[in-house]
Motif scaffolding. Structure first.
Motif, PDB file in Angstrom:
ATOM      1  N   ALA A 248     -16.931   8.278 -15.532  1.00 16.19           N
ATOM      2  CA  ALA A 248     -16.080   7.786 -14.454  1.00 16.19           C
ATOM      3  C   ALA A 248     -16.409   8.516 -13.152  1.00 16.19           C
ATOM      4  CB  ALA A 248     -14.611   7.990 -14.804  1.00 16.19           C
ATOM      5  N   ALA A 249     -16.292   7.769 -12.069  1.00  9.24           N
ATOM      6  CA  ALA A 249     -16.490   8.346 -10.733  1.00  9.24           C
ATOM      7  C   ALA A 249     -15.160   8.278  -9.997  1.00  9.24           C
ATOM      8  CB  ALA A 249     -17.559   7.560  -9.979  1.00  9.24           C
ATOM      9  N   TRP A 250     -14.946   9.235  -9.111  1.00 10.26           N
ATOM     10  CA  TRP A 250     -13.726   9.264  -8.326  1.00 10.26           C
ATOM     11  C   TRP A 250     -14.000   9.914  -6.980  1.00 10.26           C
ATOM     12  CZ3 TRP A 250     -14.816  12.594 -12.252  1.00 10.26           C
ATOM     13  CH2 TRP A 250     -14.780  13.952 -11.975  1.00 10.26           C
ATOM     14  N   GLN A 251     -13.061   9.747  -6.072  1.00 11.93           N
ATOM     15  CA  GLN A 251     -13.175  10.312  -4.735  1.00 11.93           C
ATOM     16  C   GLN A 251     -12.671  11.761  -4.729  1.00 11.93           C
ATOM     17  OE1 GLN A 251     -11.580   7.882  -1.519  1.00 11.93           O
ATOM     18  NE2 GLN A 251     -11.410   6.164  -2.941  1.00 11.93           N
ATOM     19  N   HIS A 252     -13.382  12.597  -3.997  1.00  6.26           N
ATOM     20  CA  HIS A 252     -12.956  13.986  -3.790  1.00  6.26           C
ATOM     21  C   HIS A 252     -13.049  14.263  -2.289  1.00  6.26           C
ATOM     22  CE1 HIS A 252     -12.431  18.281  -4.347  1.00  6.26           C
ATOM     23  NE2 HIS A 252     -13.470  18.448  -3.546  1.00  6.26           N
ATOM     24  N   THR A 253     -12.017  14.847  -1.738  1.00 11.11           N
ATOM     25  CA  THR A 253     -11.979  15.084  -0.296  1.00 11.11           C
ATOM     26  C   THR A 253     -12.335  16.530   0.022  1.00 11.11           C
ATOM     27  OG1 THR A 253     -10.221  13.444  -0.139  1.00 11.11           O
ATOM     28  CG2 THR A 253     -10.549  14.851   1.767  1.00 11.11           C
ATOM     29  N   LEU A 254     -13.317  16.694   0.901  1.00 12.88           N
ATOM     30  CA  LEU A 254     -13.725  18.022   1.360  1.00 12.88           C
ATOM     31  C   LEU A 254     -12.812  18.487   2.491  1.00 12.88           C
ATOM     32  CD1 LEU A 254     -17.580  17.366   1.686  1.00 12.88           C
ATOM     33  CD2 LEU A 254     -16.396  18.487  -0.221  1.00 12.88           C
ATOM     34  N   ASP A 255     -12.752  19.783   2.687  1.00  3.76           N
ATOM     35  CA  ASP A 255     -12.044  20.351   3.828  1.00  3.76           C
ATOM     36  C   ASP A 255     -12.931  20.163   5.057  1.00  3.76           C
ATOM     37  OD1 ASP A 255     -10.752  21.932   5.726  1.00  3.76           O
ATOM     38  OD2 ASP A 255     -10.435  23.600   4.358  1.00  3.76           O
TER      39      ASP A 255
ATOM     40  N   LEU B 163       0.860  -1.176   0.000  1.00  4.60           N
ATOM     41  CA  LEU B 163       0.000   0.000   0.000  1.00  4.60           C
ATOM     42  C   LEU B 163       0.899   1.230   0.000  1.00  4.60           C
ATOM     43  CD1 LEU B 163      -3.107  -0.047   0.232  1.00  4.60           C
ATOM     44  CD2 LEU B 163      -2.859   0.451   2.630  1.00  4.60           C
ATOM     45  N   GLN B 164       0.611   2.198  -0.860  1.00  5.10           N
ATOM     46  CA  GLN B 164       1.394   3.426  -0.915  1.00  5.10           C
ATOM     47  C   GLN B 164       0.476   4.616  -0.788  1.00  5.10           C
ATOM     48  OE1 GLN B 164       3.488   3.211  -4.629  1.00  5.10           O
ATOM     49  NE2 GLN B 164       5.025   1.810  -3.832  1.00  5.10           N
ATOM     50  N   ARG B 165       0.995   5.673  -0.195  1.00  2.00           N
ATOM     51  CA  ARG B 165       0.211   6.893  -0.034  1.00  2.00           C
ATOM     52  C   ARG B 165       0.113   7.595  -1.383  1.00  2.00           C
ATOM     53  NH1 ARG B 165      -2.024   9.345   4.359  1.00  2.00           N
ATOM     54  NH2 ARG B 165      -2.381  11.546   4.102  1.00  2.00           N
TER      55      ARG B 165
ATOM     56  N   ALA C 265      -8.453   6.181   0.770  1.00  2.00           N
ATOM     57  CA  ALA C 265      -8.149   6.454  -0.635  1.00  2.00           C
ATOM     58  C   ALA C 265      -6.926   5.662  -1.101  1.00  2.00           C
ATOM     59  CB  ALA C 265      -7.913   7.957  -0.831  1.00  2.00           C
ATOM     60  N   ASP C 266      -5.925   5.509  -0.230  1.00  2.00           N
ATOM     61  CA  ASP C 266      -4.733   4.729  -0.586  1.00  2.00           C
ATOM     62  C   ASP C 266      -5.109   3.266  -0.805  1.00  2.00           C
ATOM     63  OD1 ASP C 266      -3.130   7.041  -0.159  1.00  2.00           O
ATOM     64  OD2 ASP C 266      -3.051   6.594   1.983  1.00  2.00           O
ATOM     65  N   TYR C 267      -5.996   2.750   0.075  1.00  2.00           N
ATOM     66  CA  TYR C 267      -6.464   1.367  -0.077  1.00  2.00           C
ATOM     67  C   TYR C 267      -7.244   1.203  -1.387  1.00  2.00           C
ATOM     68  CZ  TYR C 267      -9.534  -2.634   0.305  1.00  2.00           C
ATOM     69  OH  TYR C 267     -10.233  -3.776   0.023  1.00  2.00           O
ATOM     70  N   ALA C 268      -8.113   2.156  -1.693  1.00  2.00           N
ATOM     71  CA  ALA C 268      -8.926   2.067  -2.914  1.00  2.00           C
ATOM     72  C   ALA C 268      -8.028   2.032  -4.154  1.00  2.00           C
ATOM     73  CB  ALA C 268      -9.908   3.232  -2.996  1.00  2.00           C
ATOM     74  N   ALA C 269      -7.016   2.891  -4.177  1.00  2.00           N
ATOM     75  CA  ALA C 269      -6.099   2.911  -5.318  1.00  2.00           C
ATOM     76  C   ALA C 269      -5.329   1.588  -5.405  1.00  2.00           C
ATOM     77  CB  ALA C 269      -5.143   4.090  -5.197  1.00  2.00           C
ATOM     78  N   TRP C 270      -4.875   1.089  -4.255  1.00  2.00           N
ATOM     79  CA  TRP C 270      -4.174  -0.194  -4.236  1.00  2.00           C
ATOM     80  C   TRP C 270      -5.094  -1.300  -4.757  1.00  2.00           C
ATOM     81  CZ3 TRP C 270      -5.678  -4.577  -1.621  1.00  2.00           C
ATOM     82  CH2 TRP C 270      -4.786  -5.659  -1.681  1.00  2.00           C
ATOM     83  N   GLN C 271      -6.344  -1.325  -4.258  1.00  2.00           N
ATOM     84  CA  GLN C 271      -7.287  -2.367  -4.644  1.00  2.00           C
ATOM     85  C   GLN C 271      -7.516  -2.355  -6.158  1.00  2.00           C
ATOM     86  OE1 GLN C 271     -11.575  -1.881  -3.904  1.00  2.00           O
ATOM     87  NE2 GLN C 271     -11.479  -3.775  -2.707  1.00  2.00           N
ATOM     88  N   ARG C 272      -7.714  -1.171  -6.724  1.00  2.00           N
ATOM     89  CA  ARG C 272      -7.969  -1.064  -8.168  1.00  2.00           C
ATOM     90  C   ARG C 272      -6.740  -1.462  -8.989  1.00  2.00           C
ATOM     91  NH1 ARG C 272     -13.175  -0.741 -10.217  1.00  2.00           N
ATOM     92  NH2 ARG C 272     -14.419   0.260  -8.630  1.00  2.00           N
ATOM     93  N   ASN C 273      -5.559  -1.239  -8.460  1.00  2.00           N
ATOM     94  CA  ASN C 273      -4.337  -1.615  -9.179  1.00  2.00           C
ATOM     95  C   ASN C 273      -3.978  -3.086  -8.992  1.00  2.00           C
ATOM     96  OD1 ASN C 273      -3.810   0.903 -10.334  1.00  2.00           O
ATOM     97  ND2 ASN C 273      -2.790   1.616  -8.480  1.00  2.00           N
TER      98      ASN C 273
ATOM     99  N   SER D  44     -13.179   2.489  -4.398  1.00  2.00           N
ATOM    100  CA  SER D  44     -12.977   1.072  -4.110  1.00  2.00           C
ATOM    101  C   SER D  44     -14.187   0.331  -4.685  1.00  2.00           C
ATOM    102  CB  SER D  44     -12.872   0.838  -2.602  1.00  2.00           C
ATOM    103  OG  SER D  44     -14.133   1.049  -1.990  1.00  2.00           O
ATOM    104  N   PHE D  45     -14.097  -0.980  -4.759  1.00  2.00           N
ATOM    105  CA  PHE D  45     -15.231  -1.753  -5.278  1.00  2.00           C
ATOM    106  C   PHE D  45     -16.475  -1.555  -4.401  1.00  2.00           C
ATOM    107  CE2 PHE D  45     -11.684  -4.454  -7.049  1.00  2.00           C
ATOM    108  CZ  PHE D  45     -11.864  -4.045  -8.356  1.00  2.00           C
ATOM    109  N   SER D  46     -16.282  -1.509  -3.076  1.00  2.00           N
ATOM    110  CA  SER D  46     -17.451  -1.340  -2.199  1.00  2.00           C
ATOM    111  C   SER D  46     -18.024   0.070  -2.305  1.00  2.00           C
ATOM    112  CB  SER D  46     -17.106  -1.694  -0.749  1.00  2.00           C
ATOM    113  OG  SER D  46     -16.089  -0.877  -0.260  1.00  2.00           O
TER     114      SER D  46
END
Length: 189
Positions: free
Chosen positions: A76-83, A3-5, A171-179, A15-17
């Motif tokens: 495509a859908a993606w994650q966006h982080t709010l402040d 897992l990488q940041r 988010a790091d887990y989701a990217a790892w999972q997709r890769n 992520s799939f879920s």
């Protein structure tokens, strides 16, 4: 595969879920994925410190401030982080509790944790916390409540909170999972 940041600013896949829950929400809504928690408190309460401690939770756990953005151009859908700075504690009455819990989350705009304070008397309060399952699960509830207690105590006692840093984000887990879970691995799953 480690897992990488993921660097800030990159488009992070779901992520799939997350994708499954997002699709369910788009098709039929997702009220049945609300996770309410109720905390009864006795004694004096510093409302400002409680709101700040809850905001600290939302800041600390990025999934609680992650929304889903979608582009029709590339479908495509993606994650966006709010402040976390704009997160607010609401004040409600006991009669408003059901409406607060049942209010649908807008997965494209809302924080995935909302909280309201019911003041029964100066010495008695009820805190109602609602999270969406896209960012939390039943196991997470106890973590949120215990960290909230520590963050609130730290603010009242004017000291640094005693919480371990979080080495990775969802988010790091989701990217790892997709890769990692692709091709043959995905087919086997």
């Amino acid at each position: 595969h480690k897992l990488q940041r993921i660097p800030e600013g990159e488009k992070i896949p779901l992520s799939f879920s997350q994708e499954r829950l997002w699709l369910v929400d788009r098709l039929e809504g997702s009220l049945h994925y609300h996770i309410p928690s109720v905390v009864h408190m006795k004694g004096r309460l510093d409302r400002n410190s409680m709101e700040a401690a809850l905001r600290d939770i939302v800041h600390r756990h990025e999934a609680l401030r992650t929304v889903i953005r979608w582009s029709s151009d590339d479908d495509a859908a993606w994650q966006h982080t709010l402040d976390a700075a704009a997160w607010q504690l609401r004040d409600i009455t006991t009669a408003e509790t059901d409406a607060f819990v049942q209010k649908p989350f807008d997965l494209s705009a809302d924080y995935m944790l909302r909280a309201a304070l019911i003041t029964i008397s100066p010495e008695e309060h009820t805190l109602v916390i609602v999270t969406h399952h896209i960012a939390s699960d039943g196991w997470s509830e106890s973590i949120i409540v215990s960290e909230l207690a520590e963050l609130y105590a730290a603010r009242i006692e004017k000291r640094a909170p005693r919480l371990h840093p979080l080495p990775f984000r969802y988010a790091d887990y989701a990217a790892w999972q997709r890769n990692h879970i692709t091709g043959k691995v995905l087919a086997n799953q």
